[in-house]
Design a protein around this motif. Sequence first.
Motif, mmCIF file in Angstrom:
data_model
loop_
_atom_site.group_PDB
_atom_site.id
_atom_site.type_symbol
_atom_site.label_atom_id
_atom_site.label_comp_id
_atom_site.label_asym_id
_atom_site.label_seq_id
_atom_site.Cartn_x
_atom_site.Cartn_y
_atom_site.Cartn_z
ATOM 1 N N GLY A 112 49.364 75.571 -22.218
ATOM 2 C CA GLY A 112 50.019 76.073 -23.061
ATOM 3 C C GLY A 112 48.906 76.738 -23.989
ATOM 4 N N GLY A 113 47.896 76.209 -24.211
ATOM 5 C CA GLY A 113 46.627 76.820 -25.043
ATOM 6 C C GLY A 113 46.085 78.091 -24.385
ATOM 7 N N LEU A 114 46.045 77.707 -23.065
ATOM 8 C CA LEU A 114 45.480 79.222 -22.345
ATOM 9 C C LEU A 114 46.556 80.589 -22.459
ATOM 10 C CD1 LEU A 114 44.303 77.630 -19.146
ATOM 11 C CD2 LEU A 114 42.942 78.764 -20.687
ATOM 12 N N VAL A 115 47.817 79.939 -22.373
ATOM 13 C CA VAL A 115 48.817 81.057 -22.665
ATOM 14 C C VAL A 115 48.812 81.753 -24.014
ATOM 15 C CG1 VAL A 115 51.566 81.556 -22.846
ATOM 16 C CG2 VAL A 115 50.515 80.127 -20.834
ATOM 17 N N ARG A 116 48.737 80.744 -25.051
ATOM 18 C CA ARG A 116 48.553 81.299 -26.229
ATOM 19 C C ARG A 116 47.370 82.356 -26.631
ATOM 20 N NH1 ARG A 116 50.725 76.222 -27.165
ATOM 21 N NH2 ARG A 116 48.709 75.160 -27.748
ATOM 22 N N ALA A 117 46.444 81.616 -25.872
ATOM 23 C CA ALA A 117 45.054 82.705 -26.184
ATOM 24 C C ALA A 117 45.050 83.915 -25.470
ATOM 25 C CB ALA A 117 43.948 81.647 -25.350
ATOM 26 N N TYR A 118 45.329 83.955 -24.270
ATOM 27 C CA TYR A 118 45.515 85.152 -23.635
ATOM 28 C C TYR A 118 46.566 86.258 -23.976
ATOM 29 C CZ TYR A 118 42.164 83.711 -20.010
ATOM 30 O OH TYR A 118 41.193 83.425 -19.489
#
Length: 203
Positions: A112-118
């Motif tokens: 979830g954090g990766l999706v938000r970051a990208y």
Amino acid sequence: MAPRYPIPATACRMEDSIKRSRFIVSADHAPDMDSAKRFVALIKEEFPDATHNCWAFAAGPPGDTAQVGMSDDGEPHGTAGRPMLNTLLHGEVGEIAVVVTRYFGGTKLGTGGLVRAYTSMVNCVLEGLVTKERVETAALLVTIPYQAVTVFKRMLPGYEAEVTEEFFTEEAAFALVLPSEYLERFSEELREMTDGRGRVEVK
């Protein structure tokens, strides 16, 4: 195809730090798939030591999915390329390629954090991007009687038409370029103005 839409006017780059990971987002104009792939290759060459160089491109009008591509480049499947592409497709800018370079800082972000970051990196570059208007044009050869030349030249500014060449033989002929959205209306007015004697040939 949309006759007018915003495209990147120049390359753009921004940087952010998210949980000690360094994120660099680079964007540029990509009028076709080949130019998008060349841009991705260029960024990978610039940052060969990065943990990831994730990318996405949409090389057509805004929201068009005919010429798209994406890559997670080693991030967990669906956490980078797909959210980046979705953001581009909803970003109202056409013909664009984006690479998000990541240098891992030691703290895992989770899927979830990766999706938000990208997603946030692409949104960031879209907000900072300088755009210009892309106008789809048509090249025409217009042939008219000599007595219609003055009126013809007077009507050109209303259609944003630009004369590129003039030919004077038995009739007057003009090579010109104008936004394709005006083509039908321009042709109709020309026929009316010349009592059907004017001819429009699309090159």
